[in-house]
Design an enzyme around this catalytic site. Sequence first.
Site, PDB file in Angstrom:
ATOM      1  N   GLU A  51       4.974  -5.093   6.459  1.00  0.00           N
ATOM      2  CA  GLU A  51       4.279  -3.853   7.620  1.00  0.00           C
ATOM      3  C   GLU A  51       5.022  -3.355   9.006  1.00  0.00           C
ATOM      4  OE1 GLU A  51       2.740  -6.504   5.986  1.00  0.00           O
ATOM      5  OE2 GLU A  51       1.070  -5.409   5.073  1.00  0.00           O
ATOM      6  N   GLY A  80       0.542  -4.837   1.227  1.00  0.00           N
ATOM      7  CA  GLY A  80      -0.612  -4.337   0.429  1.00  0.00           C
ATOM      8  C   GLY A  80      -0.632  -5.180  -1.139  1.00  0.00           C
ATOM      9  N   GLU A 105      -0.304  -9.119  -0.216  1.00  0.00           N
ATOM     10  CA  GLU A 105      -2.153  -9.371  -0.704  1.00  0.00           C
ATOM     11  C   GLU A 105      -3.005  -9.552  -1.424  1.00  0.00           C
ATOM     12  OE1 GLU A 105      -1.973  -6.770   2.699  1.00  0.00           O
ATOM     13  OE2 GLU A 105      -2.628  -8.028   3.888  1.00  0.00           O
ATOM     14  N   ALA A 129       0.518  -0.906   0.345  1.00  0.00           N
ATOM     15  CA  ALA A 129       0.251   0.107   0.369  1.00  0.00           C
ATOM     16  C   ALA A 129       1.135   0.871   0.100  1.00  0.00           C
ATOM     17  CB  ALA A 129      -0.627  -0.367   1.348  1.00  0.00           C
TER      18      ALA A 129
HETATM   19  N1  CO8 Z   1       4.698   3.324  -0.619  1.00  0.00           N
HETATM   20  C1  CO8 Z   1       5.013   4.596  -1.340  1.00  0.00           C
HETATM   21  N2  CO8 Z   1       6.141   4.288  -1.948  1.00  0.00           N
HETATM   22  C2  CO8 Z   1       6.832   3.444  -2.246  1.00  0.00           C
HETATM   23  C3  CO8 Z   1       6.495   2.039  -1.469  1.00  0.00           C
HETATM   24  C4  CO8 Z   1       5.674   2.218  -0.678  1.00  0.00           C
HETATM   25  N3  CO8 Z   1       5.384   0.609  -1.067  1.00  0.00           N
HETATM   26  N4  CO8 Z   1       7.715   1.042  -2.004  1.00  0.00           N
HETATM   27  C5  CO8 Z   1       8.324   1.962  -2.804  1.00  0.00           C
HETATM   28  N5  CO8 Z   1       8.500   2.981  -2.637  1.00  0.00           N
HETATM   29  C6  CO8 Z   1       8.637   3.521  -4.327  1.00  0.00           C
HETATM   30  C7  CO8 Z   1      10.022   4.695  -2.905  1.00  0.00           C
HETATM   31  O1  CO8 Z   1       9.541   5.435  -1.673  1.00  0.00           O
HETATM   32  C8  CO8 Z   1      10.763   5.412  -4.207  1.00  0.00           C
HETATM   33  O2  CO8 Z   1      10.159   6.547  -4.825  1.00  0.00           O
HETATM   34  P1  CO8 Z   1      11.161   7.719  -4.526  1.00  0.00           P
HETATM   35  O3  CO8 Z   1      11.708   7.676  -5.611  1.00  0.00           O
HETATM   36  O4  CO8 Z   1      10.487   8.845  -5.035  1.00  0.00           O
HETATM   37  O5  CO8 Z   1      11.769   7.740  -3.635  1.00  0.00           O
HETATM   38  C9  CO8 Z   1      10.147   4.137  -5.341  1.00  0.00           C
HETATM   39  O6  CO8 Z   1       9.120   3.679  -4.837  1.00  0.00           O
HETATM   40  C10 CO8 Z   1      11.622   3.729  -5.248  1.00  0.00           C
HETATM   41  O7  CO8 Z   1      11.744   2.443  -4.064  1.00  0.00           O
HETATM   42  P2  CO8 Z   1      13.105   2.304  -3.609  1.00  0.00           P
HETATM   43  O8  CO8 Z   1      14.510   3.301  -3.547  1.00  0.00           O
HETATM   44  O9  CO8 Z   1      13.245   1.830  -2.259  1.00  0.00           O
HETATM   45  O10 CO8 Z   1      13.817   1.111  -4.208  1.00  0.00           O
HETATM   46  P3  CO8 Z   1      14.762  -0.144  -3.267  1.00  0.00           P
HETATM   47  O11 CO8 Z   1      14.817  -0.444  -5.402  1.00  0.00           O
HETATM   48  O12 CO8 Z   1      15.954   0.383  -2.692  1.00  0.00           O
HETATM   49  O13 CO8 Z   1      13.974  -0.545  -2.659  1.00  0.00           O
HETATM   50  C11 CO8 Z   1      11.800  -1.997  -1.948  1.00  0.00           C
HETATM   51  C12 CO8 Z   1      12.803  -1.622  -3.563  1.00  0.00           C
HETATM   52  C13 CO8 Z   1      12.350  -2.836  -0.887  1.00  0.00           C
HETATM   53  C14 CO8 Z   1      10.639  -2.596  -2.332  1.00  0.00           C
HETATM   54  C15 CO8 Z   1      11.745  -0.680  -0.946  1.00  0.00           C
HETATM   55  O14 CO8 Z   1      10.869   0.117  -1.947  1.00  0.00           O
HETATM   56  C16 CO8 Z   1      10.399  -1.156   0.373  1.00  0.00           C
HETATM   57  O15 CO8 Z   1      10.989  -2.003   0.928  1.00  0.00           O
HETATM   58  N6  CO8 Z   1       9.039  -0.042   0.115  1.00  0.00           N
HETATM   59  C17 CO8 Z   1       7.897  -0.238   1.129  1.00  0.00           C
HETATM   60  C18 CO8 Z   1       7.597  -2.182   1.226  1.00  0.00           C
HETATM   61  C19 CO8 Z   1       6.936  -1.892   2.184  1.00  0.00           C
HETATM   62  O16 CO8 Z   1       7.025  -1.548   3.440  1.00  0.00           O
HETATM   63  N7  CO8 Z   1       5.300  -2.564   1.798  1.00  0.00           N
HETATM   64  C20 CO8 Z   1       4.516  -1.894   2.851  1.00  0.00           C
HETATM   65  C21 CO8 Z   1       3.323  -1.049   2.438  1.00  0.00           C
HETATM   66  S1  CO8 Z   1       2.172  -1.399   4.220  1.00  0.00           S
HETATM   67  C22 CO8 Z   1       1.672  -2.216   3.275  1.00  0.00           C
HETATM   68  O17 CO8 Z   1       0.938  -2.458   2.231  1.00  0.00           O
HETATM   69  C23 CO8 Z   1      -0.300  -2.008   4.366  1.00  0.00           C
HETATM   70  C24 CO8 Z   1      -1.605  -3.471   3.519  1.00  0.00           C
HETATM   71  C25 CO8 Z   1      -2.401  -3.097   4.116  1.00  0.00           C
HETATM   72  C26 CO8 Z   1      -3.070  -2.115   4.123  1.00  0.00           C
HETATM   73  C27 CO8 Z   1      -4.473  -2.091   4.741  1.00  0.00           C
HETATM   74  C28 CO8 Z   1      -5.627  -1.830   4.051  1.00  0.00           C
HETATM   75  C29 CO8 Z   1      -7.016  -2.203   5.011  1.00  0.00           C
END
Ligand code: CO8
Length: 258
Positions: free
Chosen positions: A132, A109, A112, A65
């Site tokens: 998360e 997400g 999921e 998400a």
């Molecule tokens: N949300 C928003 N932006 C994101 C997300 C995300 N989940 N993941 C990556 N991005 C963005 C980064 O911020 C970055 O943007 P910018 O260049 O503007 O800074 C761009 O995508 C590229 O990402 P990275 O530079 O971080 O790329 P890397 O190759 O270094 O890393 C990763 C890749 C490991 C995937 C890393 O981006 C990461 O850890 N992302 C977050 C993963 C995460 O924590 N996911 C869980 C999110 S919470 C969730 O999903 C809750 C779901 C349940 C909802 C329930 C509703 C009821």
Amino acid sequence: MAYETIIVEIEDHVALIKLNRPDALNALNDQLMSELCKALKEAQANEKVRCIILTGSDKAFAAGADIKMMSGKGFVDVFTEDLFGPESEAIMGIRKPIIGAVSGYALGGGCELAMMCDFIIASDTAKFGQPEINLGVMAGLGGSQRLTRFIGKSKAMDMNLTGRFMDAEEAERSGLVSRVVPVKKLLEEARNAAEKIAEKSMVTTMAVKEAVNRSYETTLREGLLFERRVFHSLFATEDQSEGMAAFVEKREPQFRDK
Ligand code: CO8
């Protein structure tokens, strides 16, 4: 209809829906979820479409998400808007089969959403995770529920508590995905599977989807009764007569979805 966060291509009987927010690794925001639901409903209503493939990019199916969208919200916001609740219900309401074709990150997400598909074909670069916990929250769209049913308590706890990623090989071994293929072959494999499904009777396909999903919602005894009754009811279809006659006559069946 023109979309901004997804790309939809319909070829023969298969609708390919590609998540398309490359700058955010396909993170799920309100717009993407709303467009995805619209596209799925359109595919459902389109008589030509007999199977749907949901995919992302080579680098990310979806990295979760959208954290930037959620970071300023409080409990009252997410509770009252029921963040992603209506969208996940809408996806579960799609009766045509959905194949998840997952490459790269399927996190939070994203993992999921992949699990909401009827089955997952993964590329050898796929990485699944429920990280998360690193954000001070937890799974909210099935990571503590579907994942536990799919891969068992121990691995689901491990993934949800440590936030570690699972590679494609482990995901296949654990039953999360049905097949693993080289990344370049992912869409070809998914399309072949979709075309195979498209050859079947749509009535039977929808009955199968309903029956398998029922196994997660009920006791074994009730599920077996439901399965048997659906099996019986398929004998009211012309496609059952045709399918069995074709076998006896040693020819290919001509299903008419009747
Ligand atoms: N949300 C928003 N932006 C994101 C997300 C995300 N989940 N993941 C990556 N991005 C963005 C980064 O911020 C970055 O943007 P910018 O260049 O503007 O800074 C761009 O995508 C590229 O990402 P990275 O530079 O971080 O790329 P890397 O190759 O270094 O890393 C990763 C890749 C490991 C995937 C890393 O981006 C990461 O850890 N992302 C977050 C993963 C995460 O924590 N996911 C869980 C999110 S919470 C969730 O999903 C809750 C779901 C349940 C909802 C329930 C509703 C009821």
